[in-house]
Scaffold this active site. Structure first.
Site, mmCIF file in Angstrom:
data_model
loop_
_atom_site.group_PDB
_atom_site.id
_atom_site.type_symbol
_atom_site.label_atom_id
_atom_site.label_comp_id
_atom_site.label_asym_id
_atom_site.label_seq_id
_atom_site.Cartn_x
_atom_site.Cartn_y
_atom_site.Cartn_z
ATOM 1 N N GLN A 196 0.838 -1.202 0.000
ATOM 2 C CA GLN A 196 0.000 0.000 0.000
ATOM 3 C C GLN A 196 0.874 1.254 0.000
ATOM 4 O OE1 GLN A 196 -2.457 -1.294 3.381
ATOM 5 N NE2 GLN A 196 -4.221 -1.184 2.040
ATOM 6 N N ASN A 218 2.923 4.099 8.473
ATOM 7 C CA ASN A 218 2.035 3.058 7.955
ATOM 8 C C ASN A 218 2.051 2.934 6.442
ATOM 9 O OD1 ASN A 218 -0.148 4.738 6.751
ATOM 10 N ND2 ASN A 218 -0.338 5.473 8.858
ATOM 11 N N CYS A 219 1.494 1.842 5.999
ATOM 12 C CA CYS A 219 1.418 1.533 4.573
ATOM 13 C C CYS A 219 -0.026 1.343 4.142
ATOM 14 C CB CYS A 219 2.233 0.284 4.254
ATOM 15 S SG CYS A 219 3.989 0.438 4.595
ATOM 16 N N VAL A 220 -0.952 2.162 4.667
ATOM 17 C CA VAL A 220 -2.320 2.102 4.171
ATOM 18 C C VAL A 220 -2.345 2.639 2.750
ATOM 19 C CG1 VAL A 220 -3.324 2.337 6.477
ATOM 20 C CG2 VAL A 220 -2.943 4.369 5.111
#
Length: 431
Positions: A113, A244-246
């Site tokens: 993501q 984060n890797c959203v």
């Protein structure tokens, strides 16, 4: 707490013999000096740096995080407390800002993501970072490095680079173009000063689902937080850091936390048509019990503040939608009116259910757009990073990358396209 942001406007970006901001507001950067401050991390096999300027036919992919260069110049601790700076409260004193500049981290993919920034063309119309002068750091991890260690190394390097730029420029006495002041009185003073205005706070949901879906508050993994109060000024000094890797479209990068538009809008209306009393931080958990705990604590704090209204934002989609709706329902049941800001995953035709959860109490919702909308990005003359990952990032698919270098993806793949804090370039208006 009173914070002054001393902003120097950046209108150009070049490599040079020294890191400084000239009278023409072109930021020159000593490339080797910059790299020296982050190459000491032995978790990288290589670190490189490139420049990407508005209007250029340049693509950056896969993008991890974006940070605005800032440094403390008086009072109130150090920038990015608990990560780069010491663990002391921030949000007061003076902070120097290189407005219009950004540090962008990218390289070998950390998580699927991650996103794309195009500096021109169709994609540039959807990302706010096509308008910033971007210093891009490209990382290669050492072989065998655990992915969470690689993410941490990338995060730290980006923050250090941002502080380096601001400190170097400020030391050269570049001067500032404007000073913005942010200050809130105590709750009792505020109520006395504005007795007829509704008390409103901001319920700030942070992504904390783990497995590279993490956010940090004063260096602490926000999964470990119970809902808590924070002064809005702290966000401007880097108290909240993205890790984060959203999905790229609605990832709240560190830059967005530093420039949270909800906080700025509430400040602007304080004493006009509402009484802005502060920020409640809460997290987005995975288990139902943890969701209930965080939501109960958040609304308890809102009730203790005697709030009339809450603005609620989330980060991510699907699982976090349940936290968003739970917070809304609890607050409304407690007699606190809510406004929600989110984005939609309504299918490529826009006909599917937009959120994974819903409630009748959610009757005031602002949308940042449909992340499933398809777009074709034209080929670029220059690519920073690695296009091999385009087919596997969220919003891409097998065949997204075409032979001529053009890319067909969902908006989900474009960094900041549907930011759920409203830090994006799409919008709507009634006529």
């Amino acid at each position: 707490m009173k914070l002054e942001l001393h902003k120097a406007q950046v209108r150009g970006l070049e490599w040079g013999d020294k890191t400084s901001l000239g009278g023409n507001r072109v930021l020159t950067v000593n490339r080797e000096e910059l790299l020296a401050c982050i190459r000491s991390d032995d978790r990288f096999s290589s670190v490189e740096a490139e420049l990407a300027r508005p209007g250029e036919k340049t693509r950056i992919v896969p993008v991890k995080d974006i940070i605005e260069p800032r440094c403390k110049i008086s009072g109130g601790g150090e920038m990015f407390p608990g990560v780069v700076g010491d663990v002391e409260s921030v949000g007061s004193g003076s902070t120097f800002v290189l407005e219009g500049a950004a540090v962008v981290t990218c390289g070998k993919i950390v998580g699927f993501q991650e996103g794309i920034i195009d500096m021109s063309g169709a994609g540039a119309e959807y990302t706010p970072f096509s308008r910033t002068f971007n210093l891009v750091l490209i990382f290669q991890p050492k072989e065998g490095l655990e992915i969470y260690q690689y993410e941490e190394a990338c995060r730290l390097a980006g923050l250090k680079a941002a502080v380096y730029l601001a400190q170097k420029v400020h030391a050269m006495s570049a001067g500032v173009d404007k000073v913005e002041t942010y200050s809130l009185p105590s709750l009792s003073e505020s109520v006395a000063a504005h007795p007829g205005l509704p008390r409103v706070a901001y319920l700030y949901m942070l992504q904390t689902q783990g497995l590279l879906h993490d956010t940090y508050v004063d260096g602490l993994d926000a999964k470990k937080l119970l809902s808590t109060l924070i002064h809005p000024n702290e966000t401007m000094d880097g108290a909240i850091v993205s890790g984060n890797c959203v999905s790229a479209c609605d990832k709240n990068s560190t830059y967005v936390h530093q420039n949270n538009p909800v906080i700025k809008a509430l400040y602007a209306r304080h004493g006009v048509d509402l009484n802005f009393v502060g920020v409640i931080l809460t997290n987005e958990n995975v288990t139902l019990a943890d969701k209930r705990r965080s939501s109960a604590y958040a609304v308890k704090l809102a009730t203790m503040l005697g709030l009339d209204g809450l603005v609620i934002t989330e980060e991510g989609f699907g699982n976090p939608d349940s936290d968003l709706i739970m917070n809304c329902r609890r607050a409304e049941t407690a007699g606190i009116r809510t406004v929600l800001i989110t984005d939609e995953y309504a299918g490529r035709d826009g006909a599917s259910q937009s959120l994974a959860d819903a409630t009748k109490e959610a009757d005031a919702v602002v949308t940042a757009g449909n992340a499933n909308m398809m777009i074709t990005l034209p080929p670029m003359d220059h690519v920073i990073g690695y296009t091999d990952y385009v087919d596997v990032i969220a919003g891409g698919f097998d065949g997204s990358l075409h032979k001529d270098g053009s890319i067909t993806v969902e908006l989900q793949a474009i960094t900041g396209a549907t930011c759920e804090l409203g830090f994006n370039r799409t919008g709507a208006m009634t006529m």
